[in-house]
Scaffold this motif. Structure first.
Motif, PDB file in Angstrom:
ATOM      1  N   ILE A  92       4.441  14.393 -11.766  1.00 56.62           N
ATOM      2  CA  ILE A  92       4.900  14.553 -13.156  1.00 56.62           C
ATOM      3  C   ILE A  92       3.792  15.129 -14.030  1.00 56.62           C
ATOM      4  CG2 ILE A  92       5.581  13.256 -15.219  1.00 56.62           C
ATOM      5  CD1 ILE A  92       7.210  11.463 -13.383  1.00 56.62           C
ATOM      6  N   LEU A  93       2.561  14.678 -13.846  1.00 57.58           N
ATOM      7  CA  LEU A  93       1.493  15.043 -14.760  1.00 57.58           C
ATOM      8  C   LEU A  93       0.788  16.352 -14.415  1.00 57.58           C
ATOM      9  CD1 LEU A  93      -0.145  11.564 -15.374  1.00 57.58           C
ATOM     10  CD2 LEU A  93       1.509  12.784 -16.794  1.00 57.58           C
ATOM     11  N   LEU A  94       0.739  16.735 -13.149  1.00 51.59           N
ATOM     12  CA  LEU A  94       0.023  17.951 -12.779  1.00 51.59           C
ATOM     13  C   LEU A  94       0.846  19.178 -13.163  1.00 51.59           C
ATOM     14  CD1 LEU A  94      -1.424  16.979  -9.310  1.00 51.59           C
ATOM     15  CD2 LEU A  94      -2.617  17.137 -11.484  1.00 51.59           C
ATOM     16  N   PRO A  95       0.163  20.256 -13.628  1.00 57.40           N
ATOM     17  CA  PRO A  95       0.904  21.456 -14.023  1.00 57.40           C
ATOM     18  C   PRO A  95       1.511  22.153 -12.816  1.00 57.40           C
ATOM     19  CG  PRO A  95      -1.437  21.846 -14.148  1.00 57.40           C
ATOM     20  CD  PRO A  95      -1.269  20.393 -13.828  1.00 57.40           C
ATOM     21  N   PHE A 135       4.140  10.134  -7.273  1.00 60.48           N
ATOM     22  CA  PHE A 135       5.169  10.399  -8.271  1.00 60.48           C
ATOM     23  C   PHE A 135       4.542  10.705  -9.632  1.00 60.48           C
ATOM     24  CE2 PHE A 135       8.167   8.834 -11.504  1.00 60.48           C
ATOM     25  CZ  PHE A 135       9.245   9.670 -11.230  1.00 60.48           C
ATOM     26  N   VAL A 136       3.563   9.914 -10.025  1.00 63.40           N
ATOM     27  CA  VAL A 136       2.885  10.138 -11.315  1.00 63.40           C
ATOM     28  C   VAL A 136       2.124  11.464 -11.277  1.00 63.40           C
ATOM     29  CG1 VAL A 136       1.065   9.266 -12.827  1.00 63.40           C
ATOM     30  CG2 VAL A 136       2.781   7.702 -11.902  1.00 63.40           C
ATOM     31  N   ALA A 137       1.472  11.777 -10.162  1.00 62.38           N
ATOM     32  CA  ALA A 137       0.750  13.044 -10.048  1.00 62.38           C
ATOM     33  C   ALA A 137       1.715  14.225 -10.111  1.00 62.38           C
ATOM     34  CB  ALA A 137      -0.039  13.087  -8.746  1.00 62.38           C
ATOM     35  N   VAL A 190       0.843  -1.203   0.000  1.00 57.37           N
ATOM     36  CA  VAL A 190       0.000   0.000   0.000  1.00 57.37           C
ATOM     37  C   VAL A 190       0.876   1.250   0.000  1.00 57.37           C
ATOM     38  CG1 VAL A 190      -1.635   1.319   1.397  1.00 57.37           C
ATOM     39  CG2 VAL A 190      -1.991  -1.117   1.043  1.00 57.37           C
ATOM     40  N   VAL A 191       1.925   1.270   0.796  1.00 54.20           N
ATOM     41  CA  VAL A 191       2.819   2.429   0.845  1.00 54.20           C
ATOM     42  C   VAL A 191       3.500   2.636  -0.506  1.00 54.20           C
ATOM     43  CG1 VAL A 191       4.933   3.323   1.893  1.00 54.20           C
ATOM     44  CG2 VAL A 191       3.168   2.328   3.324  1.00 54.20           C
ATOM     45  N   ILE A 192       3.956   1.555  -1.139  1.00 51.78           N
ATOM     46  CA  ILE A 192       4.600   1.666  -2.446  1.00 51.78           C
ATOM     47  C   ILE A 192       3.600   2.176  -3.483  1.00 51.78           C
ATOM     48  CG2 ILE A 192       5.604   0.310  -4.324  1.00 51.78           C
ATOM     49  CD1 ILE A 192       6.910  -1.430  -2.110  1.00 51.78           C
ATOM     50  N   GLY A 193       2.349   1.710  -3.431  1.00 51.41           N
ATOM     51  CA  GLY A 193       1.323   2.186  -4.370  1.00 51.41           C
ATOM     52  C   GLY A 193       1.042   3.663  -4.213  1.00 51.41           C
ATOM     53  N   ILE A 194       0.969   4.131  -2.968  1.00 51.74           N
ATOM     54  CA  ILE A 194       0.734   5.560  -2.726  1.00 51.74           C
ATOM     55  C   ILE A 194       1.918   6.382  -3.226  1.00 51.74           C
ATOM     56  CG2 ILE A 194       0.507   7.287  -0.896  1.00 51.74           C
ATOM     57  CD1 ILE A 194      -1.151   5.193   0.645  1.00 51.74           C
ATOM     58  N   MET A 195       3.134   5.903  -3.028  1.00 54.29           N
ATOM     59  CA  MET A 195       4.317   6.633  -3.506  1.00 54.29           C
ATOM     60  C   MET A 195       4.329   6.721  -5.028  1.00 54.29           C
ATOM     61  SD  MET A 195       7.251   5.378  -0.777  1.00 54.29           S
ATOM     62  CE  MET A 195       8.241   4.823  -2.080  1.00 54.29           C
ATOM     63  N   VAL A 196       3.944   5.643  -5.716  1.00 56.69           N
ATOM     64  CA  VAL A 196       3.895   5.656  -7.184  1.00 56.69           C
ATOM     65  C   VAL A 196       2.836   6.634  -7.665  1.00 56.69           C
ATOM     66  CG1 VAL A 196       3.331   4.260  -9.201  1.00 56.69           C
ATOM     67  CG2 VAL A 196       4.858   3.353  -7.458  1.00 56.69           C
ATOM     68  N   LEU A 197       1.658   6.647  -7.002  1.00 52.95           N
ATOM     69  CA  LEU A 197       0.599   7.587  -7.384  1.00 52.95           C
ATOM     70  C   LEU A 197       1.053   9.039  -7.199  1.00 52.95           C
ATOM     71  CD1 LEU A 197      -2.629   5.925  -5.990  1.00 52.95           C
ATOM     72  CD2 LEU A 197      -2.004   6.274  -8.379  1.00 52.95           C
TER      73      LEU A 197
END
Length: 62
Positions: free
Chosen positions: A51-54, A47-49, A38-45
């Motif tokens: 990169i993608l958010l302005p 990280f992706v946010a 769960v912690v790794i999944g939250i960290m990946v989310l």
């Protein structure tokens, strides 16, 4: 004299029982606990946010 836990710590500890055994997932040679997954999944989310958010900028200047 035993220490008494503060009220916020008592309220936060109630929904999750940390005294029980952990739950593990096995994929062949890989074994990981559900909590770490769960912690790794939250960290990946996050990280992706990131990169993608302005990136916020000041208005009025170009």
């Amino acid at each position: 004299m035993p220490a008494t836990p503060s009220l916020p710590a008592h309220v936060l500890a109630a929904p999750i029982d940390l005294n029980g055994p952990g739950h593990y997932l096995n994929w062949g040679v890989i074994q990981i606990s559900v909590a770490n997954l769960v912690v790794i999944g939250i960290m990946v989310l996050l990280f992706v946010a990131a990169i993608l958010l302005p990136f916020p900028r000041k208005r009025g200047r170009r």
